[in-house]
Design an enzyme around this catalytic site. Structure first.
Site, short mmCIF file in Angstrom:
data_model
loop_
_atom_site.label_atom_id
_atom_site.label_comp_id
_atom_site.label_asym_id
_atom_site.label_seq_id
_atom_site.Cartn_x
_atom_site.Cartn_y
_atom_site.Cartn_z
CB SER A 20 54.79 21.74 37.14
OG SER A 20 53.63 21.78 38.05
CD GLU A 22 53.40 29.93 40.49
OE1 GLU A 22 52.53 28.82 40.05
OE2 GLU A 22 53.13 31.00 41.15
CG HIS A 82 51.07 32.07 35.94
ND1 HIS A 82 50.63 31.83 37.14
CD2 HIS A 82 52.01 30.98 35.62
CE1 HIS A 82 51.25 31.03 37.67
NE2 HIS A 82 52.05 30.29 36.86
NE ARG A 112 39.23 38.08 40.54
CZ ARG A 112 38.76 38.05 41.75
NH1 ARG A 112 37.46 38.06 41.70
NH2 ARG A 112 39.61 38.42 42.59
N GLY A 113 42.96 37.13 38.43
CA GLY A 113 43.79 38.06 39.00
C GLY A 113 43.08 38.93 40.04
CG ASP A 114 44.52 39.50 43.70
OD1 ASP A 114 43.52 38.82 43.95
OD2 ASP A 114 45.58 39.09 43.66
CB ALA A 134 34.83 30.84 33.54
CG HIS A 158 39.56 33.75 45.73
ND1 HIS A 158 38.87 35.10 45.95
CD2 HIS A 158 40.57 33.76 44.93
CE1 HIS A 158 39.78 35.86 45.56
NE2 HIS A 158 40.92 35.10 44.94
CG PHE A 225 52.39 34.25 49.62
CD1 PHE A 225 51.84 34.89 48.68
CD2 PHE A 225 53.20 33.32 49.01
CE1 PHE A 225 51.77 34.61 47.36
CE2 PHE A 225 53.21 32.85 47.78
CZ PHE A 225 52.55 33.64 46.89
CG HIS A 275 52.50 23.95 40.49
ND1 HIS A 275 52.97 24.16 39.17
CD2 HIS A 275 52.36 25.36 41.08
CE1 HIS A 275 53.32 25.39 38.81
NE2 HIS A 275 52.80 26.22 39.93
NE ARG A 281 66.02 33.38 46.81
CZ ARG A 281 66.90 34.38 46.92
NH1 ARG A 281 68.17 33.83 47.20
NH2 ARG A 281 66.67 35.51 46.83
P1 FAD Z 1 38.60 32.72 39.99
O1 FAD Z 1 38.96 31.10 40.23
O2 FAD Z 1 38.26 33.04 38.79
O3 FAD Z 1 37.71 33.15 41.26
C1 FAD Z 1 38.15 32.81 42.57
C2 FAD Z 1 36.65 32.85 43.38
O4 FAD Z 1 36.17 34.28 43.56
C3 FAD Z 1 35.72 32.06 42.89
O5 FAD Z 1 35.09 31.29 43.94
C4 FAD Z 1 34.56 33.14 42.43
O6 FAD Z 1 33.47 32.60 42.59
C5 FAD Z 1 34.99 34.37 43.45
N1 FAD Z 1 34.87 35.57 42.54
C6 FAD Z 1 35.61 35.69 41.15
N2 FAD Z 1 35.10 37.06 40.83
C7 FAD Z 1 34.17 37.38 41.75
C8 FAD Z 1 33.55 38.60 41.89
N3 FAD Z 1 33.37 39.61 41.11
N4 FAD Z 1 32.69 38.94 42.68
C9 FAD Z 1 32.64 37.98 43.97
N5 FAD Z 1 33.28 36.59 43.90
C10 FAD Z 1 34.12 36.48 42.86
N6 FAD Z 1 47.69 36.34 40.39
C11 FAD Z 1 48.33 37.10 39.70
O7 FAD Z 1 48.22 38.18 39.65
N7 FAD Z 1 49.23 36.51 38.74
C12 FAD Z 1 49.56 35.13 38.64
O8 FAD Z 1 50.43 34.67 37.76
C13 FAD Z 1 48.89 34.50 39.36
N8 FAD Z 1 49.24 33.09 39.62
C14 FAD Z 1 48.53 32.07 40.23
C15 FAD Z 1 48.63 30.69 40.16
C16 FAD Z 1 47.99 29.91 40.94
C17 FAD Z 1 48.09 28.36 40.95
C18 FAD Z 1 46.95 30.51 41.99
C19 FAD Z 1 46.11 29.50 43.01
C20 FAD Z 1 46.73 31.82 42.20
C21 FAD Z 1 47.31 32.59 41.27
N9 FAD Z 1 47.26 34.09 41.42
C22 FAD Z 1 48.24 34.98 40.52
C23 FAD Z 1 46.43 34.57 42.12
C24 FAD Z 1 45.08 34.81 41.79
O9 FAD Z 1 45.10 35.86 40.50
C25 FAD Z 1 44.07 35.43 42.71
O10 FAD Z 1 43.92 34.64 43.72
C26 FAD Z 1 42.84 36.13 42.28
O11 FAD Z 1 42.11 37.10 43.34
C27 FAD Z 1 41.83 35.16 41.79
O12 FAD Z 1 42.13 35.04 40.48
P2 FAD Z 1 41.66 33.36 39.99
O13 FAD Z 1 41.64 32.92 38.59
O14 FAD Z 1 42.11 32.22 41.03
O15 FAD Z 1 39.94 33.56 40.38
#
Ligand code: FAD
Length: 302
Positions: A20, A22, A82, A112-114, A134, A158, A225, A275, A281
């Site tokens: 796949s 991205e 996404h 979740r996002g940042d 989740a 993470h 990155f 993936h 590119r």
């Molecule tokens: P999660 O898997 O929900 O959490 C990551 C870890 O953080 C978990 O261990 C959890 O326990 C811990 N955690 C979560 N919340 C908290 C909290 N409040 N306090 C303490 N610990 C916590 N970002 C974008 O903005 N746009 C995108 O399109 C995008 N695509 C991505 C695709 C992939 C395949 C990956 C790996 C990352 C991507 N990201 C993207 C980055 C991602 O949004 C960030 O890494 C973000 O910080 C975490 O989101 P997550 O869903 O991965 O986190």
């Protein structure tokens, strides 16, 4: 007795390799041209799906939608959109999900996002928004069980997570909410992936954990990155790019060699699904897929 040696080519040839790709939504016309050139070049490799990222803080919402919808309308590819929980209420996110469903999109990468203050700043859920990734997975599945939902996984944990186990707890929660597949953050040492996979399987998580591969098109950008993503950059990798700042042609060859070495080693160890973080590119990714035995559909038919 002589051991039977199976060559790498025989192994890869005997297995079906799924990939796949991205992409990120383009900011301007020039980037749009690059993106669509890349999509056209990679589409004949018949990827499982192509995903389109969602900018930090929801900043690319419209552009992500437009790109996903154009892929759906103008190519035979299956898009995955996404989506993050950032800066939006549940109702707003649910509307986005429904509009994807209405448009025919059936795959979402749920994150979740940042923090709106940037990666690394303390994350706080939006008032009235989805609190965790989740919860977002559960929300998407509630809107329609037709959706395939992919989520993230972090072989090196993470940065927000205290331990790898805490991270795996979150992955388990996402799987329990209905996630169908996890895609890993990129990594450069395959052992990190296999150690992580062992721990994930030991936790009773059985969905595919697809390795995310970042071909290093630009070593400095990849290092930045990686720092933000909590991925390590081994000294041997820095050494390989050392001294090539003014030599783009050699850099490209080294990048292809590094990525080839990584994916072929993964194939040797039984991985059949990849993936690719394309950075929009096509060249390097196309070459690596060729090494993996993928051929444009038109060649196969000839
Ligand atoms: P999660 O898997 O929900 O959490 C990551 C870890 O953080 C978990 O261990 C959890 O326990 C811990 N955690 C979560 N919340 C908290 C909290 N409040 N306090 C303490 N610990 C916590 N970002 C974008 O903005 N746009 C995108 O399109 C995008 N695509 C991505 C695709 C992939 C395949 C990956 C790996 C990352 C991507 N990201 C993207 C980055 C991602 O949004 C960030 O890494 C973000 O910080 C975490 O989101 P997550 O869903 O991965 O986190």
């Amino acid at each position: 007795m002589n051991a039977i040696r199976i060559s790498r080519n025989d192994r890869a040839g005997a297995r079906r390799i799924d990939v796949s790709f991205e992409f990120f939504p383009p900011k301007d016309e020039a980037m749009e041209k690059i993106l669509w050139g890349s999509i056209e070049r990679l589409a004949p490799l018949s990827p499982n799906f192509v995903s389109v990222t969602y900018g930090a803080g929801g900043s690319t919402r419209e552009r992500t939608h437009a790109t996903v919808k154009r892929i759906l309308g103008e190519t035979p590819l299956t898009p995955a959109a996404h989506l993050t929980c950032v800066a939006a209420t549940k109702a707003e996110i649910d509307n986005v999900v429904r509009s994807y469903h209405d448009a025919g999109v059936r795959h979402i990468v749920a994150l979740r996002g940042d923090s709106v203050d940037g990666a690394g700043a303390k994350y706080a859920p939006h008032p009235g928004g989805y609190e965790t990734s989740a919860a977002l997975v559960a929300g998407i599945k509630k809107i329609s069980s037709d959706f395939e939902v992919s989520v993230s996984a972090y072989p090196e944990k993470h940065p927000d997570s205290a331990t790898v186990d805490a991270d795996i707890d979150m992955l388990k929660a996402k799987v329990d909410a209905g996630a169908n597949r996890a895609i890993t953050q990129f990594f450069f040492e395959n052992d990190l992936y296999f150690r992580y996979l062992d721990r994930v399987r030991a936790r009773g998580i059985n969905i595919p954990i697809v390795p995310g591969i970042l071909p290093v098109q630009n070593f400095k950008a990849a290092t930045n990155f990686a720092t933000r993503a909590g991925a390590s950059v081994p000294a041997w990798l820095a050494d390989r790019f050392n001294g090539l700042d003014n030599d783009p042609a050699t850099r490209k060859l080294i990048a292809a060699a590094v990525a080839a070495e990584q994916v072929l080693d993964l194939v040797d160890q039984g991985v059949t699904n990849f993936h690719f973080y394309t950075m929009n590119r096509a060249d390097l990714v196309f070459a690596i897929c060729h090494l993996l035995g993928l051929r444009p559909a038109v060649d196969q038919a000839a």
